[in-house]
Design a protein around this motif. Structure first.
Motif, short mmCIF file in Angstrom:
data_model
loop_
_atom_site.label_atom_id
_atom_site.label_comp_id
_atom_site.label_asym_id
_atom_site.label_seq_id
_atom_site.Cartn_x
_atom_site.Cartn_y
_atom_site.Cartn_z
N PHE A 152 35.35 39.12 39.19
CA PHE A 152 35.43 40.58 39.19
C PHE A 152 36.83 41.06 38.94
CE2 PHE A 152 31.19 40.57 40.41
CZ PHE A 152 31.01 39.72 41.47
N ARG A 153 36.90 42.22 38.22
CA ARG A 153 38.20 42.82 37.93
C ARG A 153 38.24 44.17 38.60
NH1 ARG A 153 40.19 39.06 37.39
NH2 ARG A 153 40.07 37.57 35.71
N PRO A 154 39.43 44.73 38.86
CA PRO A 154 39.49 46.06 39.46
C PRO A 154 38.84 47.07 38.53
CG PRO A 154 41.70 45.12 39.22
CD PRO A 154 40.77 44.17 38.59
N PRO B 100 37.58 42.61 43.59
CA PRO B 100 38.12 41.44 42.88
C PRO B 100 38.56 40.35 43.85
CG PRO B 100 39.26 43.46 42.22
CD PRO B 100 38.27 43.84 43.24
N LEU B 101 38.80 40.72 45.13
CA LEU B 101 39.29 39.69 46.04
C LEU B 101 38.25 38.65 46.40
CD1 LEU B 101 39.06 39.56 49.51
CD2 LEU B 101 40.33 41.59 49.33
N CYS B 102 36.95 38.99 46.22
CA CYS B 102 35.94 38.03 46.67
C CYS B 102 35.68 36.92 45.66
CB CYS B 102 34.64 38.74 47.01
SG CYS B 102 33.73 39.36 45.59
N SER B 103 36.04 37.14 44.40
CA SER B 103 35.73 36.12 43.41
C SER B 103 36.51 36.41 42.14
CB SER B 103 34.23 36.14 43.11
OG SER B 103 33.95 35.47 41.90
N SER B 104 36.81 35.37 41.37
CA SER B 104 37.58 35.60 40.14
C SER B 104 36.72 36.23 39.05
CB SER B 104 38.16 34.29 39.64
OG SER B 104 37.14 33.35 39.47
#
Lengths: 283, 272
Positions: free
Chosen positions: B93-95, B87-91
């Protein structure tokens, strides 16, 4: 390794080759003495109270609202923060916002390969991070919303959790999330009468068990403390191992002083970012 | 003003730029973004590299472990790639478990590795049927700004080239393994496959799209080459592409592949 249907699986059983290294016949105590000489000087030349060199940079992830990267000598942590969004699975209105923290070690960041799913240690560290950052963020400014903070440790050489908390504070400030204060965090490793600020991986490992039991000193363990700088308030405190009460008070004092030293770097980093964005707006 | 226009009418915004033969970031259709490679920064991994294609950042860490070879391939080791889009690379994606995009990317990277035959798995075998190396190549995207596979391949090949495996003394009779951590040898990588992504929009094809361009595109083409041979072409659905367009893409990929190979070799020299 359990079969993960969404990833390519390797063989069921794999063994790290480090287990077949030459047998280490040194006792824990003599290993520790290799790392810390009796006069308190550590293997990399630092004294017991010296922090490692820090590198801080904001704006490393272009797709995130706020992001920051920290290097504590070899320990590398990257954090990104996203815009407040609706809290999933929630129906009641809450007057305070939530922060959602995820702490993760990259599979290649530690000596033993970690799985892609969060294991209990990472879940615990995520909860500690949330506890630390909750006091720093003005939660009433985004009621009923959730701010996501994702921390990824690329290389663990000790003190990864405190690095993650410090850099998460910087990323939150970079994202423009309203905060009460700057937050910094320091780790302390205790072994016998040795109290080491910002331990590296080996020092952390050697402080997990008491090594000076024969000298009647069973003090050992790791202490992590996060502090709000200007308010001089401790927002998070975590301790494992054995620590006598007097040593505890002196440990807290050492940690608060060390945390204050780092605030200067955090401020410099954020000021640099503000100057850069002001220049961009001018152009 | 242009920011609001971009949000309200993204397609028209992009079309206006393309009509003048230029893209919003100032590049022409056949220009690719600068590539940055850095090797060997993560010492807990047996091989590591970070690759940046424009702003897309992928870090690759390779961990080597010992295992028993599969029964059907008794003299081969394993190379297990895995692309993670945290998730840190783009909004977007979610955990949680890997998204479809991550799973597709992992399979693409695995296929390119297999087709290019850059690493002979037999060289990873220490003793047939008893002991072999298993290399876990974990690719983590830190910033997703288009051309994910390109960045993954560069990071992966650079990391593989930087791997130094310890020599293992194995006694099959006693099942006794001894690792010599001082004495390390590199892998035998015969070639450096690289990929180039293209996006089709209306009837124009642009090279090395950013994530905004990828989202607006009507088709995406990924072409992987090694030396002067094609090893993988991926065009998952989307609008149709003419023969000439596809051949032109392959041509441009060839030129870029040479540049990428040069960059990885230069980065490797800095390690030594």
């Amino acid at each position: 390794m359990p079969i993960d249907h969404k990833r390519i699986n390797g063989p069921e059983i794999t063994i790290p080759y480090q287990l077949f290294d030459k047998l280490n016949t040194k006792s824990g105590k003599s290993q520790f003495k290799d790392f810390v000489k009796s006069n308190g000087v550590r293997i990399d030349g630092r004294s017991a109270n010296d922090h490692r060199k820090i590198f801080l940079k904001t704006g490393v992830v272009s797709q995130a609202k706020g992001s920051a990267y920290i290097e504590l000598d070899k320990t590398k942590v990257i954090v990104s923060v996203f815009n407040p969004r609706e809290i999933p699975n929630k129906s009641e209105y809450s007057s305070k916002g939530e922060i959602y923290c995820e702490f993760k070690y990259a599979p290649f960041s530690c000596h033993k390969r970690r799985l892609h799913q969060q294991d209990p240690e990472e879940l615990q560290y995520s909860a500690i991070m949330k506890q630390a950052l909750e006091s720093a963020v003005s939660r009433h400014e985004f009621p009923n919303f959730q701010v996501d903070i994702y921390a990824l440790v690329l290389h663990n050489d000790g003190a990864a959790l405190s690095a993650a908390i410090t850099v998460a504070g910087v990323a939150l400030a970079h994202a423009g999330i309203p905060m009460y204060d700057l937050i910094t965090s320091v780790t302390l490793a205790v072994q016998g009468e040795f109290v080491l600020v910002d331990p590296n991986l080996e020092e952390e490992r050697l402080c997990q068990v008491p090594l000076f039991k024969d000298e009647q000193n069973t003090n050992h363990g790791i202490v992590v403390l996060s502090m709000l700088a200007t308010h001089e308030q401790v927002s998070q405190f975590y301790q494992t191992g054995n620590l006598a009460m007097d040593n505890l008070t002196s440990a807290i004092e050492t940690l608060t002083n060390a945390a204050k030293d780092i605030v200067v770097l955090v401020k410099k980093c954020l000021v640099r970012h503000v100057i850069k964005s002001a220049r961009n707006v001018e152009d | 003003m242009s920011e609001q226009y971009k949000i309200l009418h993204p397609v028209k915004y992009y079309r206006d730029y393309l009509a003048h033969n230029i893209r919003p970031d100032g590049r022409e259709f056949d220009k690719y973004r600068p590539i940055v490679v850095n090797l060997g920064s993560i010492s807990t991994a047996d091989g590591s590299a970070i690759a940046k294609v424009g702003r897309t950042t992928v870090v690759c860490g390779i961990k080597a472990e010992l295992c028993q070879p599969k029964a059907e391939a008794a003299n081969e080791g394993f190379l297990i790639p895995n692309v993670e889009l945290p998730p840190l690379c783009s909004s977007k994606f979610r955990p949680g478990p890997p998204t479809e995009q991550a799973q597709v990317a992992t399979q693409l990277v695995a296929d390119i590795l297999k087709n290019s035959e850059c690493l002979d798995l037999k060289s990873l075998c220490i003793f047939p049927d008893k002991l072999a190396w298993c290399l876990f190549a974990d690719l983590i995207c830190l910033d997703l700004d288009g051309s994910l596979i390109d960045a993954c391949m560069i990071a992966l090949m650079a990391a593989l080239k930087s791997v130094r495996l310890p020599v293992i003394d194995y006694d099959p009779a006693l099942d006794n393994k001894q690792a010599n951590l001082e004495h390390r040898k590199p892998l035998n990588i015969t070639n450096i496959p690289s990929s180039t992504t293209f996006a089709k929009f209306d009837d124009k094809i642009v090279m090395d799209p950013t994530v905004d361009e990828e989202d607006l595109s009507t088709a995406l083409i990924t072409i992987a080459l090694r030396k002067n041979e094609l090893c993988f072409v991926h065009k998952p659905g989307g609008a149709s592409v003419t023969d000439e367009q596809l051949l032109k893409c392959i041509d441009e990929s060839q030129k870029r592949a040479i540049v990428i190979e040069g960059i990885v070799e230069t980065a490797l020299r800095s390690l030594q």
